[in-house]
Design an enzyme around this catalytic site. Sequence first.
Site, short mmCIF file in Angstrom:
data_model
loop_
_atom_site.label_atom_id
_atom_site.label_comp_id
_atom_site.label_asym_id
_atom_site.label_seq_id
_atom_site.Cartn_x
_atom_site.Cartn_y
_atom_site.Cartn_z
N LYS A 77 0.89 -1.21 -0.03
CA LYS A 77 -0.03 0.06 -0.11
C LYS A 77 0.81 1.27 -0.05
O LYS A 77 1.95 1.45 0.74
CB LYS A 77 -0.85 -0.02 1.30
N SER A 152 -9.50 2.14 2.83
CA SER A 152 -8.70 2.68 1.92
C SER A 152 -7.69 1.86 1.13
O SER A 152 -7.06 2.20 0.32
CB SER A 152 -7.93 3.82 2.91
N SER A 176 -9.96 -0.71 7.09
CA SER A 176 -9.36 -0.43 5.73
C SER A 176 -8.55 -1.50 5.13
O SER A 176 -8.25 -1.66 4.12
CB SER A 176 -8.68 0.95 5.83
#
Length: 484
Positions: A77, A152, A176
């Site tokens: 990420k 996210s 997330s």
Amino acid sequence: MLHQLTLAEIARALADKQFSAEELTRTLLGRIRQLDPQLNSFISITDDLAIAQAKAADERRANGENGALLGAPIAHKDLFCTQGVRTSCGSKMLDNFVSPYDATVVEKLAAAGAVTLGKLNMDEFAMGSSNQSSHYGAVNNPWSLDRVPGGSSGGSAAAVAARLLPAATGTDTGGSIRQPAALTNLTGIKPTYGRVSRWGMIAYASSLDQGGPLARTAEDCALMLGVMAGFDPKDSTSVEQPVDDYLAALQKPLSGLRIGLPREYFGAGLDSRIADAVLAVVEELKTLGATVKDISLPNMQHAIPAYYVIAPAEASSNLSRFDGVRYGYRCDAPQNLEDLYKRSRAEGFGSEVKNRIMVGTYALSAGYYDAYYLQAQKIRRLIKNDFVSAFAEVDVILGPTTPNPAWKIGEKNDDPVSQYLEDIYTITANLAGLPGLSMPAGFVDGLPVGVQLLAPYFQEGRLLNVAHQYQQVSDWHTRTPAGF
């Protein structure tokens, strides 16, 4: 097909010399180039780094090493600092920021021999539940390209679900990791707060953020988490506690396991078809020896308002460092220092980030601190106490991960509260600091459904054990989206 292999299968195949890490890496890099334009899951693809790491892994294996992640392809990420690689946090503010160092998570995985294929798309500064707030554009869900993958960590979820790579890192501030895992048919685990180092992980809400893995199986999550977890003296919130043998924990029978079903999870707002899928999982776990009882988490109804005071308050503080002076976006020709601050932040941050900074600054302001921030912290304590009481009676809490399956891109943009409500079941674990896991549990209209498991502090092994045992008697986690 190499792209269909799980991390555990890759480890066995590399040990048996069925193919090399370099072959596997080149295959997946080609697949990313071919298929990711449909998904937009990657912000950066690190071909040169990946090939170099794969060659090094092959050399280590030739010299007798045999680690489970040696030569395993992953991606991060894009809020984990990666030395020499752009680390954007999904924001124009950090579009040109190249990290001078590796985050501890990146460092640990690289030391174990994992191969970094790239950096993955995400909601800007991890603020969102749909991966629509990224400066680099929305991410598409491989199960239905006109729908969100969750957020996210949406890029991480979409890439793994589409078989572009077997596993990825994510972070979880209010759901997330777990929410995108549920919406894309993956297994994802948010560890106990302090279990995984946050050093080098760009902060959103420091008392809530926690890194973890997304993969297809609980076994793969165990492989990843076993490397990622552990004390880090560079992170003041890291907890000095031994890391359990998560792989060994997978095999434990479930006989005698006490599962709690919170009645608050099954009320208004939950899609009845998701409720049916969750209860079907419960029945399967009962056949494996678990017992089930109803429990109550009475303060859960206050979780979202409390979260949306605490998280923005911490964000407004954390993001004050992005001012156009030291690094990050800087406006053109500032008239003076005030103009530099104002325009750099106005032009560098997207609308959702600016909204949350405003909310957080308001909640911390002199006249409202007691009315909002302190009250939210009191609610946080009540929620934590609810879990302490519940875990005196049960070993694991089970329920839906999300109230609905993936929604269409743009569908909830005009109603942010409805989007915030998608995290209703996940936020409480962050407020309390507990570990939580989401695992595949079926489909509604062809869209994946996830079941969430919560456990007491540092009981990640218990969550992985339950998920693994369920995955031995179900095949939801093996389903692949059409076209991928």
